[in-house]
Every structure is written in structure tokens, then in C-alpha cells.
Scaffold this motif. Structure first.
Motif, mmCIF file in Angstrom:
data_model
loop_
_atom_site.group_PDB
_atom_site.id
_atom_site.type_symbol
_atom_site.label_atom_id
_atom_site.label_comp_id
_atom_site.label_asym_id
_atom_site.label_seq_id
_atom_site.Cartn_x
_atom_site.Cartn_y
_atom_site.Cartn_z
ATOM 1 N N GLN A 1 6.573 6.811 13.931
ATOM 2 C CA GLN A 1 5.167 6.511 13.668
ATOM 3 C C GLN A 1 4.378 6.477 14.968
ATOM 4 O O GLN A 1 3.273 7.004 15.053
ATOM 5 C CB GLN A 1 5.040 5.157 12.940
ATOM 6 N N LEU B 1 5.589 4.568 1.583
ATOM 7 C CA LEU B 1 6.083 5.817 2.169
ATOM 8 C C LEU B 1 7.041 5.531 3.319
ATOM 9 O O LEU B 1 8.098 6.138 3.441
ATOM 10 C CB LEU B 1 4.914 6.657 2.682
ATOM 11 N N LEU B 2 6.652 4.564 4.167
ATOM 12 C CA LEU B 2 7.507 4.206 5.295
ATOM 13 C C LEU B 2 8.857 3.723 4.800
ATOM 14 O O LEU B 2 9.907 4.116 5.308
ATOM 15 C CB LEU B 2 6.848 3.097 6.118
ATOM 16 N N CYS B 3 8.794 2.850 3.765
ATOM 17 C CA CYS B 3 10.034 2.266 3.258
ATOM 18 C C CYS B 3 10.902 3.352 2.612
ATOM 19 O O CYS B 3 12.124 3.358 2.768
ATOM 20 C CB CYS B 3 9.697 1.164 2.265
ATOM 21 N N SER C 1 0.847 -1.198 0.000
ATOM 22 C CA SER C 1 0.000 0.000 0.000
ATOM 23 C C SER C 1 0.882 1.247 0.000
ATOM 24 O O SER C 1 2.082 1.174 0.238
ATOM 25 C CB SER C 1 -0.890 -0.004 1.243
ATOM 26 N N ARG C 2 0.261 2.393 -0.268
ATOM 27 C CA ARG C 2 0.990 3.669 -0.258
ATOM 28 C C ARG C 2 1.693 3.892 1.073
ATOM 29 O O ARG C 2 2.817 4.348 1.133
ATOM 30 C CB ARG C 2 -0.004 4.814 -0.480
ATOM 31 N N TYR C 3 0.973 3.543 2.141
ATOM 32 C CA TYR C 3 1.498 3.779 3.491
ATOM 33 C C TYR C 3 2.837 3.073 3.681
ATOM 34 O O TYR C 3 3.817 3.675 4.122
ATOM 35 C CB TYR C 3 0.479 3.281 4.521
ATOM 36 N N TRP C 4 2.876 1.788 3.312
ATOM 37 C CA TRP C 4 4.103 1.022 3.516
ATOM 38 C C TRP C 4 5.220 1.496 2.600
ATOM 39 O O TRP C 4 6.393 1.490 2.958
ATOM 40 C CB TRP C 4 3.844 -0.480 3.349
ATOM 41 N N SER D 1 3.956 9.991 16.295
ATOM 42 C CA SER D 1 3.795 10.992 15.231
ATOM 43 C C SER D 1 2.931 12.163 15.672
ATOM 44 O O SER D 1 3.069 13.272 15.161
ATOM 45 C CB SER D 1 3.206 10.336 13.991
ATOM 46 N N TYR E 1 10.024 6.293 -4.822
ATOM 47 C CA TYR E 1 10.355 5.092 -4.070
ATOM 48 C C TYR E 1 11.626 4.450 -4.616
ATOM 49 O O TYR E 1 12.547 4.135 -3.867
ATOM 50 C CB TYR E 1 9.190 4.103 -4.104
ATOM 51 N N THR F 1 10.945 6.607 3.415
ATOM 52 C CA THR F 1 11.537 7.403 4.488
ATOM 53 C C THR F 1 12.699 6.656 5.123
ATOM 54 O O THR F 1 13.749 7.231 5.402
ATOM 55 C CB THR F 1 10.475 7.709 5.568
#
Lengths: 313, 289
Positions: A267, A32-34, A27-30, A270, A154, A36
Motif C-alpha cells: 500500500q 479489499l485489503l483483508c 469499508s470496501r477499502y478495508w 503502491s 471476501y 488480499t
């Protein structure tokens, strides 16, 4: 007790494969985390290269971060240069700046070097906030960066994260790595056996500046907005220091572990930014007084294994 | 040319205050070769403590200072005993990082309690000035800063030169190992010195709080000023601290007068960088440190 390397190699390949295909299944969330994680990993590897392997505790990485961020911002917004070209120019700007400041900075040692680098960054912060060309303290909105997709960002971030780790790994296997560690452990002795101290420190410094500048370019294309006091703020180096110290200074795995912990903490806290910084400061103090080698360093000492070896002893 | 006199006089007076900010840092650096990166934040903590005393308890700024300053001696002592001494045993790098950690913790605690707004300690003297000539007047608060700065320097100087503790401090700074062989508990001496250093920072903090506005994040700015004072004036030299303070005060205020107020910090930093580039261990510093 020496553990077999095979499971780690297989694990590494699986992880790299998962990371490379992430846009297909995550997903977008993961993502983004990766992303960062990768960007911080790259910055942390470079701080570790300086502090952990060259013995240069720099508190001025934000000089390179700010320059690496402002260059693509100015070039793309004012002159319409392609974004990736701007990022490359940002790395070069940081490199040139490092080259110019290296001579006076290398005359300083230990804490003088630390504060000297910090001071240099403060000068840039004040200078940029008084400079009409970069719109003073108001900052620049990097509008062309809106067109970048998350997948593009990414992959760029992934290349930086893996690339910087591989770079440090490779440097430590060259003569440069050996001389750097020799200088770190005893500068006078290294000089006596014929190491060109200035040149090896300079190479380390320039590499760190260039990669930090490139990474900062990506960070600011991602954030789309750059402001002098944020870009040249000491907070950057504080975070890198936290990541490297927690993970284990002078190890290649240290920044990886530290960056994971940093991202998780970020996270979790946050919504309470102040608390997260407070916590980071407290953890850095605790780790330094109790286990100054960090998580990876302490584990290595205990179990005697290394995944990516050539560590600092 | 006549309008330059005011910034020059103010710059010299400001130098006294800057010297007060720096002497604690200088004292500690002379002993343990450690720049306490939390020095500025300890100072700003004292500013906030006196602000609480003035605003919440209703004391006058002077009484507040008398209350706050002694409170910080045990704080400094404890900090050295339980945190910094432990880090110092681990080698040269951990203390730098630990001190930075303390700085971050203090800044964020202050931020949580007091919000990021600009504050200042309300004091009547802040607006008074002694007129000298038509173009020149001496702000009372700057005069106070200069006076207290000089007094603090003299006090620390007497303490280091004339007392038993001072002799132990000098011995520990000269040669830690030999001092221990002579029966000096050098770690205890470090704690006392840190207590004194933080006390002087508290004095400076109250003055800074009355003279300027401050924020939870003001500490590092004063740390850099204090560092500059030491670099210019020499490590452990008390008279050098006054000279260093005056150079920086002049650089800032004359720079601000010539190039505009936005360049005040920049001019101070540039002078400092220039000094560092030419003499990386300070003008009067010891080359082996």
C-alpha cells in the motif's frame, strides 16, 4: 519465560469474529485489503509448508497459480461452468499437474529442485503463450466473474486464508507432519528409521499444489484477467518467499506476520511498483544474512513463546 | 534438408556463447554448491553498462567491453565477501534466497534506470555475415560469440588447472574443511572465484548485448540457459560447458526452425527438463552434490 496462552486465545477469537463480520461494518477499502491479505496468506502458508517443513525450496509455485487461474477462466468463459466449480477444478488441475511432475522433480535435490520447479513453470508460460486455445499471450478476460460481489469474494478468501493456516497447523500434528520434518532435517536418517520419504514428500507437494491452485482461482476471479507471463511468472514465488522469509520460515505465524508486512509495504509503495519489489529483494537479503529465522523465529528464540506451536527448530 | 544446415550451424555457434554465459555459474557451483540465481542479472548488468559506455560516452563496443569487464571483478568479489559468504555460513537454504534477492534488486534497479524497453548494443558486426555456400552463411557476431566463448573457457581452464589460485579453488571445492586445515583461506578463495565468475559473465553479457536485444528482466532467461548448460555438461567441467551449450543452442534453433520461432525457448527448456528427469544431477554431474 513462558507467557500465558490465554490472552492470545481471546485475541484470536476477537480477531476471527471481527474478520467474519467485516462486511457489516468495514469499508470496501478495508475489505479489499483483508481479502488480499487472506489470499497471499494462503499461498504463503503453502510455500512455507514446502520450504519450511518439507525442505523443498520450490521456485515453481507459479505453475500451480497459473493452472489454478486458467482452469476456472477457460471453464467459465468457454463452457459456462459455475465459477466456484471452476475454482475447484483449478485446484484439481494443479493437483494432477503436481502428481505428474512429482516423480521427475523429486529426483532432484536442493538447488536442482528449485531450478527444476522454476523451469517447469517457464515451460508452462511459453506453452500457454503459444497456445491458440487460451488466446496466446493476449490472455482471457473472465467476464462471468464480474457478477461476483465483494462480499462473496471476501468470504471465499477468508475461508482460504484461515483454512490454509488451520490445515498446516493440523498437518503438523499428524504423522505426516512429523515425517515431513524428519525428512527435512535428515533425509537419510528418516529413511533409516522407516519413513517412506517419497510418499511423505508427495503428500506435502500435492496438498500445497491443490490449495495453491484453489487460491489462485480466487485471485484470478478477483482480478478478472489472466495472462500467461503474469500467471506463470516467477514474481509470484518471489513475493511468497519474501512473505515467508520476513515472517519466519518454518513457523505457522511467520506467513501471517509476513503477509501483513507485505500488504502494508504494497500500500505504501503502491505508486512505485519497481521500488517496492526492489525493497522486498533488499529486505530478503538483509533478513537472511542478519536474522535468517525471520521476525517470528527471532522473537520465539528470544522470548520462548509460541502461539501456534510445532515450529521448526 | 539443406535448409536445416543453417540453423544447425547457428545452433553450434550459439552454443559457444551459451558456454560463456555458463562457465562462471559452473565454476561457483563446483566450489560452493550454490547456483547463483543472480548470475543472469549480473550478466545483463554488464550488457547495460557497456550500452552506457557505447551510447553515452561514445566508445566503440570493443573498448566498452575492455572498460566494463574488469569493473565487474571487484563487484563479484565484494558480493561474495559481504553478502553470499555470510549467507553460506547459515546453511544451505539462505544462499538460495539471498541470491534470488540480489537478482530482484538488480532487475529493478535496471528497470528504474533504463525503463522496460528492449535495448541492444549498437555494433557494426551485428549485421555482417560470411557467405559460405548459397544456403549457408556464418553471421560474424555468432562466430565472435563462439570464439570468445571458447577463449573464455580455455582461460578459466588454465586458471583453475595451472595457477596457485586455481589449485586453492580446486582444493576448496574438493573438501572445504581439509583445505582450511591446509592453510587455505577458503572464504577468500570463494571471493576470488566469484570475481572470476562475474568477470566471465560480463564478457558474455557484452556479447549477448551485441547479439540479441535485452530487457531488465532478461537475466533469469539466461540463468536458466546457463543452468541447462551445467546440467547437460556437468558441474565444473569446462569442456562439458561447451558441449552443453551446443546441445542447448541446437535444441533452440533447430526447434525454432521446425516448430516456428515462438517455440525456440520451449524446445531448449524441454530438452533440459528431459535431461534433468533422466539424470537429476546432470549427465556428467557428481551424484553426491
Amino acid at each position: 519465560m513462558r507467557l500465558s496462552r490465554q490472552p492470545f486465545t481471546i485475541g484470536l477469537i476477537v480477531l476471527l469474529g471481527a474478520a467474519a463480520t467485516m462486511p457489516l461494518w468495514a469499508s470496501r477499502y478495508w475489505m479489499l485489503l483483508c481479502l488480499t491479505f487472506c489470499l497471499y496468506l494462503s499461498l504463503a502458508q503453502m510455500w512455507n509448508l514446502l520450504a519450511g517443513y518439507c525442505g523443498m525450496i520450490s521456485l515453481g509455485q507459479q505453475s500451480f497459480i497459473g493452472l489454478g487461474g486458467y482452469t476456472p477462466a477457460v471453464l467459465s468463459v468457454y463452457y459456462g461452468l459455475p465459477l466456484w466449480m471452476g475454482v475447484l477444478c483449478g485446484g484439481v488441475t494443479a493437483l494432477v499437474f503436481a502428481l505428474l511432475t512429482a516423480v521427475p522433480l523429486f529426483r532432484m535435490r536442493g538447488v536442482y529442485f528449485a531450478v527444476g520447479t522454476w523451469l517447469t513453470a517457464e515451460v508452462l508460460a511459453v506453452a500457454f503463450s503459444n497456445w491458440s486455445f487460451v488466446r496466446y499471450g493476449m490472455g482471457i478476460v473472465i467476464t462471468p466473474a464480474y457478477q461476483l460481489s465483494l462480499t462473496e469474494m471476501y468470504y471465499a478468501g477468508l475461508v482460504m486464508g484461515i483454512g490454509s493456516t488451520a490445515l498446516v497447523f493440523l498437518i503438523l500434528r499428524t504423522d505426516l507432519g512429523l515425517t515431513l520434518m524428519a525428512v527435512r532435517d535428515d533425509e537419510a536418517a528418516a529413511q533409516t528409521v522407516g519413513v517412506d520419504v517419497f510418499r511423505s514428500k508427495l503428500y506435502g507437494f500435492l496438498i500445497a499444489a491443490f490449495v495453491t491452485g484453489l487460491t489462485a482461482g480466487l485471485i484470478y476471479l478477483h482480478q478478472v484477467f489472466i495472462q500467461p507471463y503474469k500467471a506463470f511468472g516467477i514474481d509470484w514465488t518471489v513475493r511468497l518467499l519474501f512473505i515467508v522469509i520476513i515472517g519466519g520460515i518454518g513457523t505457522i505465524e511467520g506467513p501471517i506476520v509476513g503477509a501483513v508486512i507485505y500488504i502494508v509495504l504494497r500500500q505504501v509503495f503502491s505508486e512505485y511498483l519497481d521500488v517496492s519489489l526492489l525493497l522486498m529483494g533488499a529486505v530478503a537479503i538483509a533478513v537472511m544474512t542478519v536474522a535468517p529465522k525471520g521476525i517470528v523465529g527471532s522473537l520465539q528464540e528470544r522470548f520462548g513463546f509460541e502461539i501456534l506451536s510445532s515450529r521448526r527448530t | 534438408m539443406t535448409d536445416l544446415i543453417q540453423p544447425i550451424v547457428n545452433g553450434i555457434l550459439l552454443g559457444g556463447l551459451y558456454a560463456a554465459v555458463a562457465i562462471g555459474l559452473s565454476l561457483m557451483f563446483g566450489i560452493v554448491r550454490l547456483i547463483n540465481l543472480a548470475h543472469g542479472d549480473l550478466m545483463i548488468t554488464a550488457s547495460y553498462l557497456s550500452l552506457v559506455m557505447v551510447e553515452q560516452v561514445g566508445l566503440s563496443p570493443l573498448t566498452a567491453a575492455v572498460m566494463v569487464v574488469p569493473m565487474l571483478f571487484p563487484a563479484g568479489f565484494g558480493l561474495q565477501k559481504y553478502v553470499l559468504n555470510r549467507a553460506l555460513r547459515r546453511g544451505p537454504e539462505p544462499p538460495i534466497i539471498v541470491a534470488l534477492g540480489i537478482s530482484i534488486v538488480l532487475q529493478n534497479v535496471l528497470l528504474l534506470i533504463f525503463s522496460p524497453d528492449a535495448r541492444s548494443i549498437p555494433a557494426n558486426v551485428a549485421v555482417l555475415a560470411v557467405p559460405v555456400t548459397e544456403n549457408l552463411s556464418l553471421p560474424v557476431i555468432y562466430l565472435m560469440g563462439f570464439g570468445v566463448g571458447c577463449t573464455a573457457i580455455a582461460a578459466v581452464h588454465v586458471l583453475v588447472r595451472r595457477t596457485r589460485l586455481g589449485r586453492a579453488i580446486r582444493a576448496a571445492s574438493e573438501d572445504d574443511e581439509t583445505a582450511r586445515l591446509m592453510g587455505i583461506d577458503t572464504e577468500y578463495v570463494h571471493c576470488c572465484a566469484m570475481g572470476i565468475a562475474v568477470t566471465t559473465a560480463a564478457v558474455a553479457g557484452v556479447l549477448v548485448g551485441m547479439t540479441f536485444t535485452f530487457y531488465p528482466h532478461s537475466g533469469p532467461q539466461y540463468l536458466l540457459i546457463a543452468f541447462g548448460v551445467i546440467v547437460i555438461g556437468g558441474v565444473g567441467s569446462m569442456t562439458g560447458a561447451l558441449a552443453g551449450g551446443i546441445v542447448l543452442g541446437l535444441a533452440q534453433l533447430v526447434g525454432a526452425h521446425v516448430f516456428g520461432p515462438g517455440h525456440q525457448l520451449l524446445c531448449g527448456y524441454l530438452v533440459l527438463l528431459a535431461v534433468l528427469a533422466v539424470r537429476p544431477h546432470g549427465i556428467l554431474g557428481r551424484a553426491n552434490s
